[in-house]
Write an enzyme that holds these catalytic residues in place. Structure first.
Site, PDB file in Angstrom:
ATOM      1  N   LEU A 234     -12.314  -3.043   8.986  1.00  0.00           N
ATOM      2  CA  LEU A 234     -12.977  -3.511   7.550  1.00  0.00           C
ATOM      3  C   LEU A 234     -13.228  -4.752   7.430  1.00  0.00           C
ATOM      4  O   LEU A 234     -12.550  -5.465   7.689  1.00  0.00           O
ATOM      5  CB  LEU A 234     -12.159  -2.532   6.561  1.00  0.00           C
ATOM      6  CG  LEU A 234     -11.929  -1.273   6.419  1.00  0.00           C
ATOM      7  CD1 LEU A 234     -10.851  -0.655   5.605  1.00  0.00           C
ATOM      8  CD2 LEU A 234     -13.221  -0.374   6.405  1.00  0.00           C
TER       9      LEU A 234
ATOM     10  N   GLU B 198       1.329  -4.973   7.264  1.00  0.00           N
ATOM     11  CA  GLU B 198       1.731  -5.214   5.918  1.00  0.00           C
ATOM     12  C   GLU B 198       1.543  -4.179   4.795  1.00  0.00           C
ATOM     13  O   GLU B 198       1.988  -4.049   3.904  1.00  0.00           O
ATOM     14  CB  GLU B 198       1.572  -6.571   5.546  1.00  0.00           C
ATOM     15  CG  GLU B 198       1.883  -6.921   4.200  1.00  0.00           C
ATOM     16  CD  GLU B 198       1.263  -8.403   3.551  1.00  0.00           C
ATOM     17  OE1 GLU B 198       2.356  -8.990   3.562  1.00  0.00           O
ATOM     18  OE2 GLU B 198       0.288  -8.577   3.560  1.00  0.00           O
ATOM     19  N   ASP B 199       0.366  -3.828   4.918  1.00  0.00           N
ATOM     20  CA  ASP B 199      -0.267  -2.963   3.907  1.00  0.00           C
ATOM     21  C   ASP B 199       0.193  -1.402   3.901  1.00  0.00           C
ATOM     22  O   ASP B 199       0.025  -0.786   3.042  1.00  0.00           O
ATOM     23  CB  ASP B 199      -1.659  -2.899   4.052  1.00  0.00           C
ATOM     24  CG  ASP B 199      -2.628  -4.241   4.014  1.00  0.00           C
ATOM     25  OD1 ASP B 199      -2.112  -4.930   2.967  1.00  0.00           O
ATOM     26  OD2 ASP B 199      -3.255  -4.829   4.789  1.00  0.00           O
TER      27      ASP B 199
ATOM     28  N   ARG C 214      -7.347   3.798   5.848  1.00  0.00           N
ATOM     29  CA  ARG C 214      -5.982   3.393   6.137  1.00  0.00           C
ATOM     30  C   ARG C 214      -4.891   4.042   5.806  1.00  0.00           C
ATOM     31  O   ARG C 214      -3.826   3.840   5.723  1.00  0.00           O
ATOM     32  CB  ARG C 214      -6.137   1.855   5.612  1.00  0.00           C
ATOM     33  CG  ARG C 214      -7.022   0.732   6.108  1.00  0.00           C
ATOM     34  CD  ARG C 214      -6.815  -0.463   6.151  1.00  0.00           C
ATOM     35  NE  ARG C 214      -5.637  -0.616   6.622  1.00  0.00           N
ATOM     36  CZ  ARG C 214      -4.827  -1.865   6.518  1.00  0.00           C
ATOM     37  NH1 ARG C 214      -5.309  -2.870   5.730  1.00  0.00           N
ATOM     38  NH2 ARG C 214      -3.615  -2.304   7.304  1.00  0.00           N
TER      39      ARG C 214
ATOM     40  N   ARG D  63      -8.353  -2.360  -4.100  1.00  0.00           N
ATOM     41  CA  ARG D  63      -7.169  -1.636  -3.251  1.00  0.00           C
ATOM     42  C   ARG D  63      -5.857  -1.016  -4.066  1.00  0.00           C
ATOM     43  O   ARG D  63      -5.315  -0.057  -3.438  1.00  0.00           O
ATOM     44  CB  ARG D  63      -6.430  -2.283  -2.042  1.00  0.00           C
ATOM     45  CG  ARG D  63      -7.718  -2.871  -0.876  1.00  0.00           C
ATOM     46  CD  ARG D  63      -8.547  -1.536  -0.280  1.00  0.00           C
ATOM     47  NE  ARG D  63      -9.631  -2.211   0.581  1.00  0.00           N
ATOM     48  CZ  ARG D  63      -9.167  -2.719   1.757  1.00  0.00           C
ATOM     49  NH1 ARG D  63      -7.890  -2.697   2.326  1.00  0.00           N
ATOM     50  NH2 ARG D  63     -10.327  -3.093   2.430  1.00  0.00           N
TER      51      ARG D  63
ATOM     52  N   HIS E  58      -7.012  -9.138  -1.141  1.00  0.00           N
ATOM     53  CA  HIS E  58      -5.678  -9.079  -1.875  1.00  0.00           C
ATOM     54  C   HIS E  58      -5.199  -9.998  -2.464  1.00  0.00           C
ATOM     55  O   HIS E  58      -5.529 -11.324  -2.109  1.00  0.00           O
ATOM     56  CB  HIS E  58      -4.713  -8.839  -0.404  1.00  0.00           C
ATOM     57  CG  HIS E  58      -4.809  -7.368   0.104  1.00  0.00           C
ATOM     58  ND1 HIS E  58      -5.074  -7.212   1.356  1.00  0.00           N
ATOM     59  CD2 HIS E  58      -4.570  -6.134  -0.245  1.00  0.00           C
ATOM     60  CE1 HIS E  58      -5.126  -6.078   1.769  1.00  0.00           C
ATOM     61  NE2 HIS E  58      -5.077  -5.199   0.803  1.00  0.00           N
TER      62      HIS E  58
ATOM     63  N   ILE F  78     -12.115 -10.075  10.233  1.00  0.00           N
ATOM     64  CA  ILE F  78     -11.694  -8.617   9.538  1.00  0.00           C
ATOM     65  C   ILE F  78     -10.721  -8.810   8.438  1.00  0.00           C
ATOM     66  O   ILE F  78      -9.928  -8.133   8.104  1.00  0.00           O
ATOM     67  CB  ILE F  78     -11.406  -7.588  10.426  1.00  0.00           C
ATOM     68  CG1 ILE F  78     -10.350  -8.060  11.641  1.00  0.00           C
ATOM     69  CG2 ILE F  78     -12.604  -7.141  11.256  1.00  0.00           C
ATOM     70  CD1 ILE F  78      -9.769  -6.833  12.098  1.00  0.00           C
TER      71      ILE F  78
ATOM     72  N   CYS G 156      -0.337 -10.348   6.624  1.00  0.00           N
ATOM     73  CA  CYS G 156      -0.810  -8.995   6.875  1.00  0.00           C
ATOM     74  C   CYS G 156      -0.249  -8.468   8.353  1.00  0.00           C
ATOM     75  O   CYS G 156      -0.191  -7.280   8.657  1.00  0.00           O
ATOM     76  CB  CYS G 156      -2.415  -8.722   6.797  1.00  0.00           C
ATOM     77  SG  CYS G 156      -3.356 -10.135   7.471  1.00  0.00           S
TER      78      CYS G 156
HETATM   79  C1  CIR Z   1      -8.795  -4.529   5.662  1.00  0.00           C
HETATM   80  O1  CIR Z   1      -9.781  -4.605   4.959  1.00  0.00           O
HETATM   81  O2  CIR Z   1      -8.066  -3.849   4.822  1.00  0.00           O
HETATM   82  C2  CIR Z   1      -8.446  -5.164   6.766  1.00  0.00           C
HETATM   83  N1  CIR Z   1      -9.605  -5.279   7.611  1.00  0.00           N
HETATM   84  C3  CIR Z   1      -7.768  -6.553   6.399  1.00  0.00           C
HETATM   85  C4  CIR Z   1      -6.311  -6.315   5.699  1.00  0.00           C
HETATM   86  C5  CIR Z   1      -5.659  -7.624   5.493  1.00  0.00           C
HETATM   87  N2  CIR Z   1      -4.315  -7.311   4.856  1.00  0.00           N
HETATM   88  C6  CIR Z   1      -3.744  -8.117   4.192  1.00  0.00           C
HETATM   89  O3  CIR Z   1      -4.113  -9.233   3.881  1.00  0.00           O
HETATM   90  N3  CIR Z   1      -2.485  -7.666   3.932  1.00  0.00           N
END
Ligand code: CIR
Length: 274
Positions: free
Chosen positions: A24, A71-72, A91, A142, A173, A254, A260
């Site tokens: 994403l 991390e997410d 996700r 999010r 984020h 991305i 992350c």
């Molecule tokens: C997203 O849009 O979810 C991923 N492409 C990037 C996530 C980055 N995550 C973070 O900074 N904790």
């Protein structure tokens, strides 16, 4: 060094998948080069290990292009690990798959899930900044208020104060724009710090034009920051931090940065036979 907010014995990372090219992103700035991504990822892992931490490397998940951003999927605290409920529908499965992984480390404690029955609750680890005294959670595209409440209900009995803050509009984020540097110091972009959310902390601003340097991590004695932001690197070095720069060109395509790419934690003491 005993600060629980940046002293860690363990980390979890996940190998980038070939499908990462479909990760994403808010805007298209080119397709990530997988080989370069993997090289930078390995450098990052080596730096975490150089502090004495044990890093668990999970296999790539082709079905989840963004799964390298572990991390997410969870928030790890000394008392337990909380499985997130990502706001990006693609996700959601990543969080489910993180649960058995964390069960290996949090054997004597329950893995607590955000209430998946509550359809409206969404929360991603990238919006959560754990400091020595509180947990800041940025409401974002999010992470919503219901998700933040769900987290508050889970961690309040563990003694944590959750403070809802706002992720700036258009920023993925909360931690895209800030990082913890030590017990009392936060690296932040001016646009985020100007919201006043860090009152009471010492703030170090990213250098003008280097806003993308804000997503760094303090990991034991090191500060890992994305390469290519020399003025901010110098500010941090002058302030006494042991700064290491990691290539981030492909991750940035991305919308990823330093935080992350890992889950950082110190698991509770394991049972003798584990
Ligand atoms: C997203 O849009 O979810 C991923 N492409 C990037 C996530 C980055 N995550 C973070 O900074 N904790």
């Amino acid at each position: 060094m005993s600060a629980r907010s940046y002293s860690f014995t363990h980390a979890i990372m996940r190998a980038p998948s070939n499908s990462i090219t479909h990760g994403l992103r808010a805007k298209d700035t080119g397709t990530p080069d997988i080989a370069q991504f993997a090289k930078d990822h390995a450098h990052y892992k080596n730096l975490l290990e150089s502090t004495g931490a044990k890093v668990t490397s999970l296999p790539a998940l082709e079905d989840y292009p963004d799964s390298v951003f572990v991390e997410d999927a969870a928030l790890c605290l000394p008392q337990g690990a909380i499985i997130m409920r990502p706001g990006a529908p693609s996700r959601l499965g990543e969080a489910t798959l993180m649960k058995p992984v964390l069960e290996q480390f949090y054997k004597n404690l329950p893995i607590i899930e955000a209430p998946v029955s509550e359809a409206l609750a969404t929360i991603e680890g990238g919006d959560i900044l754990t400091t020595e005294r509180e947990i800041l959670v940025g409401r974002s595209a999010r992470t919503n208020a219901v998700g933040i409440e769900a987290l508050r209900d889970i961690v309040a009995p563990w003694g944590y104060k959750v403070r809802e803050v706002i992720t700036p509009p258009g920023v993925l984020h909360f931690k895209t724009d800030c990082s913890l540097l030590d017990e009392n110091t936060i690296l932040a972009t001016k646009r985020l710090a100007d919201s006043g959310c860090f009152a009471g902390y010492k703030i170090i601003h990213t250098a003008p034009g280097e806003e993308a340097a804000a997503n760094a991590i303090r990991f034991n004695q090191l500060v890992l920051m994305p390469a290519g932001f020399p003025k901010t690197a110098q500010i941090l070095a002058k302030a006494g931090y042991d700064v290491r720069q990691v290539g981030n060109t492909e991750t940035a395509k991305i919308d990823g940065g330093m935080s992350c790419l890992s889950l950082r934690f110190s698991p509770p003491v394991m049972q003798a036979n584990s």
